[in-house]
Motif scaffolding. Structure first.
Motif, PDB file in Angstrom:
ATOM      1  N   PHE A 104       0.824  -1.213   0.000  1.00 56.56           N
ATOM      2  CA  PHE A 104       0.000   0.000   0.000  1.00 56.56           C
ATOM      3  C   PHE A 104       0.853   1.255   0.000  1.00 56.56           C
ATOM      4  O   PHE A 104       0.515   2.236  -0.669  1.00 56.56           O
ATOM      5  CB  PHE A 104      -0.923  -0.013   1.219  1.00 56.56           C
ATOM      6  CG  PHE A 104      -1.721   1.244   1.395  1.00 56.56           C
ATOM      7  CD1 PHE A 104      -1.417   2.157   2.392  1.00 56.56           C
ATOM      8  CD2 PHE A 104      -2.793   1.511   0.561  1.00 56.56           C
ATOM      9  CE1 PHE A 104      -2.152   3.310   2.556  1.00 56.56           C
ATOM     10  CE2 PHE A 104      -3.538   2.661   0.714  1.00 56.56           C
ATOM     11  CZ  PHE A 104      -3.222   3.566   1.720  1.00 56.56           C
ATOM     12  N   SER A 105       1.936   1.248   0.724  1.00 57.30           N
ATOM     13  CA  SER A 105       2.753   2.453   0.881  1.00 57.30           C
ATOM     14  C   SER A 105       3.430   2.888  -0.418  1.00 57.30           C
ATOM     15  O   SER A 105       3.995   3.984  -0.478  1.00 57.30           O
ATOM     16  CB  SER A 105       3.809   2.248   1.967  1.00 57.30           C
ATOM     17  OG  SER A 105       4.678   1.196   1.613  1.00 57.30           O
ATOM     18  N   SER A 106       3.372   2.078  -1.464  1.00 53.75           N
ATOM     19  CA  SER A 106       3.988   2.464  -2.726  1.00 53.75           C
ATOM     20  C   SER A 106       3.016   3.149  -3.684  1.00 53.75           C
ATOM     21  O   SER A 106       3.419   3.594  -4.762  1.00 53.75           O
ATOM     22  CB  SER A 106       4.600   1.241  -3.417  1.00 53.75           C
ATOM     23  OG  SER A 106       3.592   0.333  -3.787  1.00 53.75           O
ATOM     24  N   TYR A 107       1.731   3.240  -3.300  1.00 54.62           N
ATOM     25  CA  TYR A 107       0.716   3.784  -4.194  1.00 54.62           C
ATOM     26  C   TYR A 107       0.323   5.204  -3.817  1.00 54.62           C
ATOM     27  O   TYR A 107      -0.154   5.440  -2.697  1.00 54.62           O
ATOM     28  CB  TYR A 107      -0.545   2.919  -4.151  1.00 54.62           C
ATOM     29  CG  TYR A 107      -0.404   1.570  -4.788  1.00 54.62           C
ATOM     30  CD1 TYR A 107       0.114   0.496  -4.074  1.00 54.62           C
ATOM     31  CD2 TYR A 107      -0.797   1.358  -6.105  1.00 54.62           C
ATOM     32  CE1 TYR A 107       0.249  -0.747  -4.660  1.00 54.62           C
ATOM     33  CE2 TYR A 107      -0.675   0.113  -6.689  1.00 54.62           C
ATOM     34  CZ  TYR A 107      -0.156  -0.932  -5.957  1.00 54.62           C
ATOM     35  OH  TYR A 107      -0.028  -2.162  -6.543  1.00 54.62           O
ATOM     36  N   PRO A 108       0.483   6.158  -4.719  1.00 49.43           N
ATOM     37  CA  PRO A 108      -0.204   7.438  -4.526  1.00 49.43           C
ATOM     38  C   PRO A 108      -1.708   7.207  -4.483  1.00 49.43           C
ATOM     39  O   PRO A 108      -2.221   6.339  -5.198  1.00 49.43           O
ATOM     40  CB  PRO A 108       0.190   8.246  -5.762  1.00 49.43           C
ATOM     41  CG  PRO A 108       1.437   7.594  -6.265  1.00 49.43           C
ATOM     42  CD  PRO A 108       1.291   6.138  -5.930  1.00 49.43           C
ATOM     43  N   MET A 109      -2.401   7.984  -3.650  1.00 45.49           N
ATOM     44  CA  MET A 109      -3.841   7.795  -3.463  1.00 45.49           C
ATOM     45  C   MET A 109      -4.586   9.099  -3.723  1.00 45.49           C
ATOM     46  O   MET A 109      -4.040  10.193  -3.544  1.00 45.49           O
ATOM     47  CB  MET A 109      -4.123   7.330  -2.024  1.00 45.49           C
ATOM     48  CG  MET A 109      -3.459   6.024  -1.628  1.00 45.49           C
ATOM     49  SD  MET A 109      -4.117   4.610  -2.532  1.00 45.49           S
ATOM     50  CE  MET A 109      -5.800   4.575  -1.920  1.00 45.49           C
ATOM     51  N   GLY A 110      -5.844   8.945  -4.111  1.00 42.57           N
ATOM     52  CA  GLY A 110      -6.648  10.133  -4.370  1.00 42.57           C
ATOM     53  C   GLY A 110      -8.091   9.947  -3.981  1.00 42.57           C
ATOM     54  O   GLY A 110      -8.564   8.811  -3.814  1.00 42.57           O
ATOM     55  N   TRP A 111      -8.783  11.063  -3.838  1.00 42.79           N
ATOM     56  CA  TRP A 111     -10.232  11.086  -3.650  1.00 42.79           C
ATOM     57  C   TRP A 111     -10.857  11.895  -4.784  1.00 42.79           C
ATOM     58  O   TRP A 111     -10.360  12.962  -5.145  1.00 42.79           O
ATOM     59  CB  TRP A 111     -10.609  11.731  -2.315  1.00 42.79           C
ATOM     60  CG  TRP A 111     -10.357  10.886  -1.108  1.00 42.79           C
ATOM     61  CD1 TRP A 111      -9.264  10.920  -0.291  1.00 42.79           C
ATOM     62  CD2 TRP A 111     -11.219   9.876  -0.570  1.00 42.79           C
ATOM     63  NE1 TRP A 111      -9.391   9.998   0.712  1.00 42.79           N
ATOM     64  CE2 TRP A 111     -10.585   9.352   0.575  1.00 42.79           C
ATOM     65  CE3 TRP A 111     -12.475   9.376  -0.932  1.00 42.79           C
ATOM     66  CZ2 TRP A 111     -11.156   8.333   1.351  1.00 42.79           C
ATOM     67  CZ3 TRP A 111     -13.036   8.378  -0.163  1.00 42.79           C
ATOM     68  CH2 TRP A 111     -12.379   7.864   0.971  1.00 42.79           C
ATOM     69  N   ALA A 141      -3.108   4.677  -7.474  1.00 43.17           N
ATOM     70  CA  ALA A 141      -2.377   4.778  -8.737  1.00 43.17           C
ATOM     71  C   ALA A 141      -1.070   4.012  -8.668  1.00 43.17           C
ATOM     72  O   ALA A 141      -0.344   4.100  -7.674  1.00 43.17           O
ATOM     73  CB  ALA A 141      -2.081   6.237  -9.047  1.00 43.17           C
ATOM     74  N   ARG A 142      -0.774   3.265  -9.722  1.00 42.26           N
ATOM     75  CA  ARG A 142       0.578   2.718  -9.843  1.00 42.26           C
ATOM     76  C   ARG A 142       1.507   3.898 -10.077  1.00 42.26           C
ATOM     77  O   ARG A 142       1.173   4.803 -10.853  1.00 42.26           O
ATOM     78  CB  ARG A 142       0.639   1.729 -10.998  1.00 42.26           C
ATOM     79  CG  ARG A 142      -0.097   0.425 -10.735  1.00 42.26           C
ATOM     80  CD  ARG A 142       0.267  -0.613 -11.787  1.00 42.26           C
ATOM     81  NE  ARG A 142      -0.252  -0.232 -13.093  1.00 42.26           N
ATOM     82  CZ  ARG A 142      -1.387  -0.684 -13.608  1.00 42.26           C
ATOM     83  NH1 ARG A 142      -2.146  -1.496 -12.908  1.00 42.26           N
ATOM     84  NH2 ARG A 142      -1.763  -0.310 -14.810  1.00 42.26           N
ATOM     85  N   PRO A 143       2.636   3.929  -9.403  1.00 45.40           N
ATOM     86  CA  PRO A 143       3.535   5.086  -9.540  1.00 45.40           C
ATOM     87  C   PRO A 143       3.927   5.330 -10.990  1.00 45.40           C
ATOM     88  O   PRO A 143       4.285   4.419 -11.729  1.00 45.40           O
ATOM     89  CB  PRO A 143       4.754   4.675  -8.695  1.00 45.40           C
ATOM     90  CG  PRO A 143       4.204   3.716  -7.699  1.00 45.40           C
ATOM     91  CD  PRO A 143       3.131   2.949  -8.441  1.00 45.40           C
ATOM     92  N   ARG A 144       3.820   6.599 -11.394  1.00 45.68           N
ATOM     93  CA  ARG A 144       4.168   7.029 -12.738  1.00 45.68           C
ATOM     94  C   ARG A 144       4.479   8.516 -12.683  1.00 45.68           C
ATOM     95  O   ARG A 144       4.250   9.161 -11.672  1.00 45.68           O
ATOM     96  CB  ARG A 144       3.018   6.774 -13.710  1.00 45.68           C
ATOM     97  CG  ARG A 144       1.692   7.386 -13.275  1.00 45.68           C
ATOM     98  CD  ARG A 144       0.637   7.331 -14.359  1.00 45.68           C
ATOM     99  NE  ARG A 144       0.264   5.986 -14.733  1.00 45.68           N
ATOM    100  CZ  ARG A 144      -0.680   5.282 -14.135  1.00 45.68           C
ATOM    101  NH1 ARG A 144      -1.324   5.796 -13.101  1.00 45.68           N
ATOM    102  NH2 ARG A 144      -0.986   4.067 -14.561  1.00 45.68           N
ATOM    103  N   SER A 145       4.961   9.038 -13.757  1.00 43.92           N
ATOM    104  CA  SER A 145       5.225  10.477 -13.821  1.00 43.92           C
ATOM    105  C   SER A 145       3.917  11.180 -14.128  1.00 43.92           C
ATOM    106  O   SER A 145       3.474  11.226 -15.276  1.00 43.92           O
ATOM    107  CB  SER A 145       6.261  10.777 -14.898  1.00 43.92           C
ATOM    108  OG  SER A 145       6.481  12.173 -14.989  1.00 43.92           O
ATOM    109  N   SER A 146       3.271  11.691 -13.096  1.00 46.21           N
ATOM    110  CA  SER A 146       1.931  12.236 -13.264  1.00 46.21           C
ATOM    111  C   SER A 146       1.630  13.223 -12.151  1.00 46.21           C
ATOM    112  O   SER A 146       2.239  13.189 -11.093  1.00 46.21           O
ATOM    113  CB  SER A 146       0.906  11.099 -13.242  1.00 46.21           C
ATOM    114  OG  SER A 146      -0.403  11.596 -13.174  1.00 46.21           O
ATOM    115  N   SER A 147       0.661  14.072 -12.417  1.00 48.88           N
ATOM    116  CA  SER A 147       0.200  14.998 -11.386  1.00 48.88           C
ATOM    117  C   SER A 147      -0.839  14.357 -10.481  1.00 48.88           C
ATOM    118  O   SER A 147      -1.135  14.876  -9.416  1.00 48.88           O
ATOM    119  CB  SER A 147      -0.404  16.244 -12.038  1.00 48.88           C
ATOM    120  OG  SER A 147      -1.522  15.874 -12.819  1.00 48.88           O
TER     121      SER A 147
END
Length: 125
Positions: free
Chosen positions: A29-36, A99-105
């Motif tokens: 879990f700690s490797s994923y950026p998260m959003g709402w 999100a799987r880590p990627r170059s993204s906002s």
């Protein structure tokens, strides 16, 4: 595969508060950026807030800045959305996303790979 389940939605009066939680079933879990995100009938899914994998970086939509706070507890595989000073315009189904880590906002729904089923938030005037 990442499974997400939101909780904490409900009915609240304007000016009130709610805290949404999103539990993730994944070992890393700690490797994923998260959003709402949130969505109302007939409209697109709108960005609300995002948090980096470490929790050290957060970003908010202008409409919620100063009222909502996103945070995460990596030891509990959970991300939170504290919502204060709620307004009727905040009424929507709220979705948690990973999100799987990627170059993204990480501001677009297209930046995310996994979604929860959503939880309804209704703010009465």
């Amino acid at each position: 595969q990442v499974q997400l389940v939101e909780s904490g939605g409900g009915l609240v009066q304007a000016g009130g508060s709610l805290r949404l939680s999103c539990a993730a079933s994944v070992r890393t879990f700690s490797s994923y950026p998260m959003g709402w995100f949130r969505q109302t009938p007939g409209k697109e899914r709108d960005f609300v807030a995002t948090v980096s994998w470490s929790g050290g970086y957060t970003y908010y939509a202008d409409s919620v800045k100063g009222r909502f706070t996103i945070s995460r507890g990596n030891a509990k595989n959970t991300v939170y959305l504290q919502m204060n000073s709620l307004k009727p315009d905040d009424t929507a189904v709220y979705y948690c996303a990973a999100a799987r880590p990627r170059s993204s906002s990480y501001l677009s729904p297209l930046d995310y790979d996994y979604w929860g089923p959503g939880t309804q938030v209704t703010v009465s005037s």
